[in-house]
Design a protein around this motif. Structure first.
Motif, mmCIF file in Angstrom:
data_model
loop_
_atom_site.group_PDB
_atom_site.id
_atom_site.type_symbol
_atom_site.label_atom_id
_atom_site.label_comp_id
_atom_site.label_asym_id
_atom_site.label_seq_id
_atom_site.Cartn_x
_atom_site.Cartn_y
_atom_site.Cartn_z
ATOM 1 N N LEU A 65 0.721 -1.112 -0.170
ATOM 2 C CA LEU A 65 0.142 0.101 -0.091
ATOM 3 C C LEU A 65 0.965 1.294 -0.035
ATOM 4 O O LEU A 65 0.255 2.388 -0.003
ATOM 5 C CB LEU A 65 -0.922 0.041 1.366
ATOM 6 N N VAL A 66 2.065 0.869 0.281
ATOM 7 C CA VAL A 66 2.924 2.352 0.394
ATOM 8 C C VAL A 66 4.217 2.016 -0.728
ATOM 9 O O VAL A 66 4.751 0.764 -0.984
ATOM 10 C CB VAL A 66 3.468 2.502 1.657
ATOM 11 N N ASP A 67 5.032 3.050 -1.064
ATOM 12 C CA ASP A 67 6.419 2.724 -1.793
ATOM 13 C C ASP A 67 7.407 2.946 -0.480
ATOM 14 O O ASP A 67 7.183 3.492 0.732
ATOM 15 C CB ASP A 67 6.614 4.171 -2.641
ATOM 16 N N PHE A 68 8.240 1.975 -0.608
ATOM 17 C CA PHE A 68 9.386 1.779 0.478
ATOM 18 C C PHE A 68 10.632 1.166 -0.420
ATOM 19 O O PHE A 68 10.563 -0.130 -0.804
ATOM 20 C CB PHE A 68 8.770 0.887 1.439
ATOM 21 N N LYS A 69 11.766 1.799 -0.191
ATOM 22 C CA LYS A 69 12.935 1.470 -1.068
ATOM 23 C C LYS A 69 12.588 0.889 -2.123
ATOM 24 O O LYS A 69 11.914 1.613 -3.104
ATOM 25 C CB LYS A 69 13.618 0.332 -0.050
ATOM 26 N N SER A 70 12.980 -0.282 -2.717
ATOM 27 C CA SER A 70 12.480 -0.756 -4.240
ATOM 28 C C SER A 70 11.154 -1.480 -4.466
ATOM 29 O O SER A 70 10.900 -1.586 -5.443
ATOM 30 C CB SER A 70 13.530 -2.093 -4.463
ATOM 31 N N ILE A 71 10.285 -1.166 -3.333
ATOM 32 C CA ILE A 71 9.060 -1.575 -3.390
ATOM 33 C C ILE A 71 7.862 -0.397 -3.725
ATOM 34 O O ILE A 71 7.983 0.509 -3.106
ATOM 35 C CB ILE A 71 8.445 -2.325 -2.187
ATOM 36 N N SER A 72 7.098 -0.870 -4.671
ATOM 37 C CA SER A 72 6.032 0.387 -4.912
ATOM 38 C C SER A 72 4.953 -0.049 -4.593
ATOM 39 O O SER A 72 4.488 -1.298 -4.654
ATOM 40 C CB SER A 72 6.143 0.303 -6.470
ATOM 41 N N THR A 73 3.913 1.016 -4.533
ATOM 42 C CA THR A 73 2.520 0.848 -4.181
ATOM 43 C C THR A 73 2.043 -0.275 -5.290
ATOM 44 O O THR A 73 2.056 -0.113 -6.540
ATOM 45 C CB THR A 73 1.965 1.844 -4.129
ATOM 46 N N GLY A 74 1.357 -1.428 -5.012
ATOM 47 C CA GLY A 74 0.786 -2.257 -5.935
ATOM 48 C C GLY A 74 1.498 -3.667 -6.097
ATOM 49 O O GLY A 74 0.964 -4.561 -6.684
ATOM 50 N N ASP A 75 2.566 -3.403 -5.548
ATOM 51 C CA ASP A 75 3.545 -4.762 -5.707
ATOM 52 C C ASP A 75 3.058 -5.748 -5.124
ATOM 53 O O ASP A 75 2.527 -5.572 -3.821
ATOM 54 C CB ASP A 75 5.087 -4.281 -5.392
ATOM 55 N N VAL A 76 3.166 -7.126 -5.474
ATOM 56 C CA VAL A 76 2.546 -8.194 -4.805
ATOM 57 C C VAL A 76 3.637 -9.021 -4.189
ATOM 58 O O VAL A 76 4.824 -9.097 -4.910
ATOM 59 C CB VAL A 76 1.846 -9.063 -6.034
ATOM 60 N N GLY A 77 3.441 -9.446 -2.782
ATOM 61 C CA GLY A 77 4.476 -10.249 -2.171
ATOM 62 C C GLY A 77 4.101 -11.330 -1.605
ATOM 63 O O GLY A 77 2.792 -11.373 -1.655
ATOM 64 N N THR A 78 4.842 -12.237 -0.859
ATOM 65 C CA THR A 78 4.354 -13.022 -0.040
ATOM 66 C C THR A 78 5.050 -13.243 1.336
ATOM 67 O O THR A 78 6.143 -12.864 1.572
ATOM 68 C CB THR A 78 4.829 -14.363 -0.749
ATOM 69 N N VAL A 79 3.895 -13.178 2.203
ATOM 70 C CA VAL A 79 4.472 -13.271 3.622
ATOM 71 C C VAL A 79 5.360 -14.250 4.153
ATOM 72 O O VAL A 79 4.854 -15.504 3.521
ATOM 73 C CB VAL A 79 3.097 -13.362 4.626
ATOM 74 N N VAL A 80 6.599 -14.252 4.520
ATOM 75 C CA VAL A 80 7.389 -15.380 4.740
ATOM 76 C C VAL A 80 7.722 -15.583 6.251
ATOM 77 O O VAL A 80 8.360 -16.662 6.599
ATOM 78 C CB VAL A 80 8.917 -15.245 4.122
ATOM 79 N N GLY A 81 7.081 -14.690 6.947
ATOM 80 C CA GLY A 81 7.463 -15.162 8.643
ATOM 81 C C GLY A 81 6.925 -13.663 9.603
ATOM 82 O O GLY A 81 6.449 -12.848 8.915
ATOM 83 N N PRO A 82 7.089 -13.824 10.696
ATOM 84 C CA PRO A 82 7.116 -12.814 11.641
ATOM 85 C C PRO A 82 8.166 -11.680 11.367
ATOM 86 O O PRO A 82 9.141 -12.085 10.652
ATOM 87 C CB PRO A 82 7.103 -13.378 12.888
ATOM 88 N N HIS A 83 7.998 -10.599 11.953
ATOM 89 C CA HIS A 83 9.396 -9.739 11.850
ATOM 90 C C HIS A 83 10.361 -10.182 12.510
ATOM 91 O O HIS A 83 10.336 -10.767 13.442
ATOM 92 C CB HIS A 83 8.721 -8.457 12.850
ATOM 93 N N PRO A 84 11.544 -10.288 11.845
ATOM 94 C CA PRO A 84 12.584 -10.747 12.196
ATOM 95 C C PRO A 84 13.454 -10.547 13.547
ATOM 96 O O PRO A 84 14.354 -11.032 14.216
ATOM 97 C CB PRO A 84 13.563 -11.193 11.070
ATOM 98 N N ASN A 85 13.161 -9.211 13.761
ATOM 99 C CA ASN A 85 14.015 -8.536 14.703
ATOM 100 C C ASN A 85 13.011 -7.970 15.980
ATOM 101 O O ASN A 85 12.809 -6.771 16.070
ATOM 102 C CB ASN A 85 14.963 -7.366 14.394
ATOM 103 N N PRO A 86 12.521 -8.906 16.820
ATOM 104 C CA PRO A 86 11.306 -8.358 17.710
ATOM 105 C C PRO A 86 11.953 -7.078 18.498
ATOM 106 O O PRO A 86 11.057 -6.219 18.895
ATOM 107 C CB PRO A 86 11.087 -9.549 18.761
ATOM 108 N N GLY A 87 13.199 -7.058 18.808
ATOM 109 C CA GLY A 87 13.472 -5.759 19.608
ATOM 110 C C GLY A 87 13.861 -4.573 18.813
ATOM 111 O O GLY A 87 14.500 -3.449 19.125
ATOM 112 N N GLY A 88 13.765 -4.630 17.315
ATOM 113 C CA GLY A 88 14.296 -3.724 16.470
ATOM 114 C C GLY A 88 13.414 -2.426 16.315
ATOM 115 O O GLY A 88 13.823 -1.411 16.089
ATOM 116 N N VAL A 89 12.024 -2.716 16.718
ATOM 117 C CA VAL A 89 11.135 -1.762 16.529
ATOM 118 C C VAL A 89 10.066 -1.806 17.544
ATOM 119 O O VAL A 89 9.863 -2.934 17.705
ATOM 120 C CB VAL A 89 10.230 -1.433 15.081
#
Length: 125
Positions: free
Chosen positions: A25-49
């Motif tokens: 739903l947002v542009d982020f680095k090389s990812i553009s709004t509308g790009d389709v991806g696959t969930v691969v798991g939970p956030h990998p760094n629970p303490g990171g954010v």
């Protein structure tokens, strides 16, 4: 246990599961709004954010890579057959396999056994 009928991936943030197809739903680095991806798991760094419990790791494929996406503002479930999305409430229009016309249900994802029936591309579970 039978891998396709007796177990499934555990729930991640906001009901997402590993393998869910999502749309950015947002542009982020090389990812553009509308790009389709696959969930691969939970956030990998629970303490990171601070909001790690509301994020999942998504693979957007070659050239795009993986990103840790916030599930309520960065992604949504990808489109399925008929324009449905995982989590949509639906009403049965016919009687079928113990489900009666008028029964209300929730779309849980694409058809799990795509080889069942010639119209498998038009079905959701």
């Amino acid at each position: 246990m039978h891998a396709t009928s007796q177990i499934e991936h555990a729930l991640l943030a906001c009901g997402f599961r590993k393998g869910d197809r999502v749309t950015a739903l947002v542009d982020f680095k090389s990812i553009s709004t509308g790009d389709v991806g696959t969930v691969v798991g939970p956030h990998p760094n629970p303490g990171g954010v601070a909001d790690h419990a509301e994020r999942v790791s998504v693979d957007f494929g070659d050239g795009k890579g993986r990103a840790n996406m916030h599930v309520t503002s960065h992604i949504e479930h990808g489109l399925l057959a008929g324009g449905f999305r995982k989590g949509d409430l639906v009403v049965a229009l016919i009687d079928c396999n113990g489900i009666s016309k008028g029964d209300v249900g929730t779309v849980v994802g694409p058809l799990r056994n795509p080889g069942e029936g010639a119209d498998h591309a038009e079905r959701v579970s």
